[in-house]
Write a protein that holds these residues in place. Structure first.
Motif, PDB file in Angstrom:
ATOM      1  N   VAL A 165      30.926  35.751  42.666  1.00 34.14           N
ATOM      2  CA  VAL A 165      30.716  36.430  44.207  1.00 34.14           C
ATOM      3  C   VAL A 165      30.156  37.796  43.848  1.00 34.14           C
ATOM      4  N   ALA A 166      29.177  38.169  44.761  1.00 33.06           N
ATOM      5  CA  ALA A 166      28.349  39.481  44.504  1.00 33.06           C
ATOM      6  C   ALA A 166      29.356  40.402  45.537  1.00 33.06           C
ATOM      7  N   VAL A 167      29.470  41.631  44.872  1.00 36.18           N
ATOM      8  CA  VAL A 167      30.389  42.649  45.509  1.00 36.18           C
ATOM      9  C   VAL A 167      29.693  43.781  45.537  1.00 36.18           C
ATOM     10  N   THR A 168      29.446  44.375  46.635  1.00 37.70           N
ATOM     11  CA  THR A 168      28.479  45.711  46.911  1.00 37.70           C
ATOM     12  C   THR A 168      29.489  46.857  46.952  1.00 37.70           C
ATOM     13  N   PRO A 169      29.349  47.841  46.350  1.00 39.38           N
ATOM     14  CA  PRO A 169      30.117  49.470  46.682  1.00 39.38           C
ATOM     15  C   PRO A 169      29.463  49.953  47.778  1.00 39.38           C
ATOM     16  N   TYR A 170      30.127  50.505  48.595  1.00 38.69           N
ATOM     17  CA  TYR A 170      29.722  51.402  49.660  1.00 38.69           C
ATOM     18  C   TYR A 170      30.726  52.535  49.536  1.00 38.69           C
ATOM     19  N   ILE A 171      29.980  53.742  49.799  1.00 34.43           N
ATOM     20  CA  ILE A 171      30.589  55.146  49.747  1.00 34.43           C
ATOM     21  C   ILE A 171      30.414  55.856  50.896  1.00 34.43           C
ATOM     22  N   ALA A 182      35.094  36.803  50.993  1.00 30.62           N
ATOM     23  CA  ALA A 182      36.623  37.512  51.088  1.00 30.62           C
ATOM     24  C   ALA A 182      37.561  37.320  49.513  1.00 30.62           C
ATOM     25  N   ILE A 183      37.885  38.473  48.919  1.00 29.55           N
ATOM     26  CA  ILE A 183      38.824  38.245  47.820  1.00 29.55           C
ATOM     27  C   ILE A 183      40.110  39.097  48.054  1.00 29.55           C
ATOM     28  N   ALA A 184      41.058  38.278  48.225  1.00 30.59           N
ATOM     29  CA  ALA A 184      42.425  38.903  48.795  1.00 30.59           C
ATOM     30  C   ALA A 184      43.225  39.726  47.607  1.00 30.59           C
ATOM     31  N   ASP A 185      43.304  39.232  46.623  1.00 33.34           N
ATOM     32  CA  ASP A 185      44.043  39.793  45.407  1.00 33.34           C
ATOM     33  C   ASP A 185      43.449  40.320  44.486  1.00 33.34           C
ATOM     34  N   THR A 186      43.083  41.745  44.731  1.00 29.99           N
ATOM     35  CA  THR A 186      42.092  42.410  43.987  1.00 29.99           C
ATOM     36  C   THR A 186      42.886  43.871  43.718  1.00 29.99           C
ATOM     37  N   THR A 187      42.381  44.552  42.524  1.00 28.28           N
ATOM     38  CA  THR A 187      43.283  45.777  42.164  1.00 28.28           C
ATOM     39  C   THR A 187      42.141  46.720  41.909  1.00 28.28           C
ATOM     40  N   ILE A 188      42.080  47.993  42.052  1.00 24.40           N
ATOM     41  CA  ILE A 188      40.984  49.140  41.742  1.00 24.40           C
ATOM     42  C   ILE A 188      41.958  49.675  40.813  1.00 24.40           C
ATOM     43  N   ILE A 189      41.580  50.141  39.556  1.00 28.76           N
ATOM     44  CA  ILE A 189      42.075  51.114  38.605  1.00 28.76           C
ATOM     45  C   ILE A 189      41.164  52.205  38.407  1.00 28.76           C
ATOM     46  N   LEU A 190      41.527  53.366  38.793  1.00 30.92           N
ATOM     47  CA  LEU A 190      40.739  54.550  38.780  1.00 30.92           C
ATOM     48  C   LEU A 190      41.192  55.369  37.593  1.00 30.92           C
ATOM     49  N   LYS A 191      40.078  56.083  36.899  1.00 37.00           N
ATOM     50  CA  LYS A 191      40.316  56.802  35.480  1.00 37.00           C
ATOM     51  C   LYS A 191      39.910  58.282  35.640  1.00 37.00           C
ATOM     52  N   ARG A 192      40.642  59.053  34.999  1.00 43.90           N
ATOM     53  CA  ARG A 192      40.242  60.543  35.008  1.00 43.90           C
ATOM     54  C   ARG A 192      39.989  60.585  33.551  1.00 43.90           C
ATOM     55  N   VAL A 209      37.478  47.247  38.531  1.00 41.38           N
ATOM     56  CA  VAL A 209      37.762  46.179  39.849  1.00 41.38           C
ATOM     57  C   VAL A 209      38.288  44.986  38.950  1.00 41.38           C
ATOM     58  N   LYS A 210      39.563  44.669  39.214  1.00 37.03           N
ATOM     59  CA  LYS A 210      40.434  43.454  38.614  1.00 37.03           C
ATOM     60  C   LYS A 210      40.444  42.533  39.550  1.00 37.03           C
ATOM     61  N   VAL A 224      31.307  39.033  40.409  1.00 38.23           N
ATOM     62  CA  VAL A 224      32.706  38.706  40.020  1.00 38.23           C
ATOM     63  C   VAL A 224      33.267  37.573  40.110  1.00 38.23           C
ATOM     64  N   SER A 225      34.391  37.062  39.267  1.00 36.44           N
ATOM     65  CA  SER A 225      35.030  35.899  38.954  1.00 36.44           C
ATOM     66  C   SER A 225      36.404  36.312  39.026  1.00 36.44           C
ATOM     67  N   SER A 226      37.331  35.113  39.193  1.00 40.87           N
ATOM     68  CA  SER A 226      38.861  35.489  39.009  1.00 40.87           C
ATOM     69  C   SER A 226      39.219  35.723  37.653  1.00 40.87           C
ATOM     70  N   SER A 227      40.259  36.615  37.716  1.00 39.27           N
ATOM     71  CA  SER A 227      41.044  36.613  36.553  1.00 39.27           C
ATOM     72  C   SER A 227      40.172  37.473  35.486  1.00 39.27           C
ATOM     73  N   GLN A 228      39.350  38.539  35.780  1.00 39.24           N
ATOM     74  CA  GLN A 228      38.499  39.239  34.983  1.00 39.24           C
ATOM     75  C   GLN A 228      38.513  40.546  35.610  1.00 39.24           C
ATOM     76  N   CYS A 229      38.088  41.471  34.714  1.00 37.73           N
ATOM     77  CA  CYS A 229      37.847  42.890  34.958  1.00 37.73           C
ATOM     78  C   CYS A 229      36.483  43.565  34.853  1.00 37.73           C
ATOM     79  N   TYR A 230      35.782  44.291  35.865  1.00 35.68           N
ATOM     80  CA  TYR A 230      34.717  44.643  35.974  1.00 35.68           C
ATOM     81  C   TYR A 230      34.603  46.286  36.384  1.00 35.68           C
ATOM     82  N   ALA A 231      33.657  46.728  35.535  1.00 35.76           N
ATOM     83  CA  ALA A 231      33.466  48.278  35.619  1.00 35.76           C
ATOM     84  C   ALA A 231      32.701  48.671  37.008  1.00 35.76           C
ATOM     85  N   ILE A 232      33.230  49.336  37.578  1.00 32.15           N
ATOM     86  CA  ILE A 232      32.873  50.139  39.001  1.00 32.15           C
ATOM     87  C   ILE A 232      31.507  50.961  38.520  1.00 32.15           C
TER      88      ILE A 232
END
Length: 115
Positions: free
Chosen positions: A49-55, A104-114, A39-40, A79-87
């Motif tokens: 900010v606490a972020v909870t994953p839901y599946i 709410a966090i508007a400008d967020t990117t998820i990078i998924l890896k194989r 999560v970027k 999470v905090s701004s301008s940082q990356c975190y492992a899901i």
């Protein structure tokens, strides 16, 4: 004559998402073909900010928070701004993923890896 592509499958996918304060307003991401993710938090003034994953099994089904064990708190990412975190790897076991934040966090990117 049948032709086959010799190109390897893409290893990564990058998805822009909305992290909302409710499951219904957060963006669903298909994680079925991936086993790791980042999560970027791109910009803004987000701090701790606490972020909870839901599946969920389906994109439009009922999303549930991810727990590591019974009677424990949900698996959180702080999470905090301008940082990356492992899901958390526990969240990568679903078919679809949503991230729900304490804010709410508007400008967020998820990078998924194989891997």
């Amino acid at each position: 004559m049948t032709s086959f592509s010799t190109s390897p499958p893409a290893k990564d996918t990058i998805t822009e998402v909305a992290v909302a304060t409710s499951v219904g307003s957060s963006t669903a991401v298909n994680i079925q073909d991936f086993n790791a993710g980042i999560v970027k938090i791109n910009t803004g003034s987000i701090t701790d900010v606490a972020v909870t994953p839901y599946i969920c099994e389906t994109e439009s089904g009922t999303y549930m928070p991810v727990y590591v064990a019974a009677n424990t708190a949900a698996d959180l990412i702080t999470v905090s701004s301008s940082q990356c975190y492992a899901i958390p790897s526990s969240a990568m076991n679903g078919n679809y993923l949503k991230l729900v934040g304490g804010s709410a966090i508007a400008d967020t990117t998820i990078i998924l890896k194989r891997i």
